[in-house]
Design a protein around this motif. Structure first.
Motif, mmCIF file in Angstrom:
data_model
loop_
_atom_site.group_PDB
_atom_site.id
_atom_site.type_symbol
_atom_site.label_atom_id
_atom_site.label_comp_id
_atom_site.label_asym_id
_atom_site.label_seq_id
_atom_site.Cartn_x
_atom_site.Cartn_y
_atom_site.Cartn_z
ATOM 1 N N CYS A 12 0.805 -1.224 0.000
ATOM 2 C CA CYS A 12 0.000 0.000 0.000
ATOM 3 C C CYS A 12 0.836 1.271 0.000
ATOM 4 N N GLY A 13 1.875 1.287 0.781
ATOM 5 C CA GLY A 13 2.620 2.524 0.991
ATOM 6 C C GLY A 13 3.054 3.211 -0.278
ATOM 7 N N MET A 14 3.671 2.502 -1.176
ATOM 8 C CA MET A 14 4.175 3.109 -2.390
ATOM 9 C C MET A 14 3.045 3.413 -3.361
ATOM 10 N N THR A 17 0.935 6.715 -2.421
ATOM 11 C CA THR A 17 1.552 8.000 -2.739
ATOM 12 C C THR A 17 1.582 8.244 -4.238
ATOM 13 N N MET A 18 1.672 7.195 -5.022
ATOM 14 C CA MET A 18 1.763 7.346 -6.468
ATOM 15 C C MET A 18 0.386 7.559 -7.096
ATOM 16 N N TRP A 19 -0.608 6.819 -6.680
ATOM 17 C CA TRP A 19 -1.911 6.843 -7.341
ATOM 18 C C TRP A 19 -2.956 7.704 -6.649
ATOM 19 N N MET A 20 -2.711 8.061 -5.423
ATOM 20 C CA MET A 20 -3.722 8.798 -4.666
ATOM 21 C C MET A 20 -3.139 10.070 -4.060
ATOM 22 N N GLY A 21 -2.328 10.780 -4.828
ATOM 23 C CA GLY A 21 -1.655 11.967 -4.332
ATOM 24 C C GLY A 21 -2.595 13.065 -3.865
ATOM 25 N N PRO A 56 9.512 4.512 -10.068
ATOM 26 C CA PRO A 56 10.106 5.473 -9.126
ATOM 27 C C PRO A 56 10.339 4.828 -7.772
ATOM 28 N N THR A 57 11.291 5.370 -7.037
ATOM 29 C CA THR A 57 11.568 4.862 -5.703
ATOM 30 C C THR A 57 10.529 5.383 -4.722
ATOM 31 N N LEU A 58 10.489 4.791 -3.550
ATOM 32 C CA LEU A 58 9.591 5.247 -2.496
ATOM 33 C C LEU A 58 9.855 6.710 -2.184
ATOM 34 N N GLU A 63 8.140 12.333 -2.283
ATOM 35 C CA GLU A 63 8.407 13.734 -2.615
ATOM 36 C C GLU A 63 7.352 14.274 -3.564
ATOM 37 N N GLN A 64 6.955 13.494 -4.564
ATOM 38 C CA GLN A 64 5.926 13.922 -5.513
ATOM 39 C C GLN A 64 4.601 14.138 -4.809
ATOM 40 N N ALA A 65 4.229 13.229 -3.933
ATOM 41 C CA ALA A 65 2.969 13.366 -3.198
ATOM 42 C C ALA A 65 2.994 14.603 -2.321
ATOM 43 N N GLY A 66 4.136 14.924 -1.753
ATOM 44 C CA GLY A 66 4.263 16.119 -0.934
ATOM 45 C C GLY A 66 4.056 17.381 -1.755
ATOM 46 N N LYS A 67 4.560 17.399 -2.976
ATOM 47 C CA LYS A 67 4.397 18.560 -3.860
ATOM 48 C C LYS A 67 2.943 18.713 -4.272
ATOM 49 N N GLU A 68 2.260 17.603 -4.513
ATOM 50 C CA GLU A 68 0.863 17.655 -4.935
ATOM 51 C C GLU A 68 -0.033 18.182 -3.829
ATOM 52 N N GLY A 69 0.381 17.994 -2.589
ATOM 53 C CA GLY A 69 -0.425 18.440 -1.461
ATOM 54 C C GLY A 69 -0.229 19.914 -1.121
ATOM 55 N N GLU A 70 0.741 20.562 -1.763
ATOM 56 C CA GLU A 70 1.016 21.978 -1.454
ATOM 57 C C GLU A 70 -0.007 22.895 -2.079
#
Length: 70
Positions: A12-14, A17-21, A56-58, A63-70
């Motif tokens: 789930c973890g990876m 973050t990739m599919w549900m940003g 992509p790595t975890l 990092e991508q998910a963090g940017k999408e949440g900004e």
């Protein structure tokens, strides 16, 4: 690691973050994002990520998910 950490990260973890940003990000789920970062810093996870190809790595997904949440 606990068995739950390993199981959750792999299944789930990876993917979360990739599919549900839009749902899984720094603003909505800060504890989860912190957990994924801490897991990504572990030597065994770094070694696993170094062997991966084509995905992509975890750390990159976190990092991508963090940017999408900004």
């Amino acid at each position: 690691y606990s068995l739950a950490d390993i199981d959750f990260m792999n299944f789930c973890g990876m993917l979360m973050t990739m599919w549900m940003g839009d749902i899984v990000n720094e603003e909505s789920t800060p504890a989860f994002m912190d957990w994924t970062r801490r897991m990504g810093e572990r030597p065994a996870v770094r070694e696993m990520n170094a062997r991966r190809t084509g995905m992509p790595t975890l750390q990159q997904m976190t990092e991508q998910a963090g940017k999408e949440g900004e």
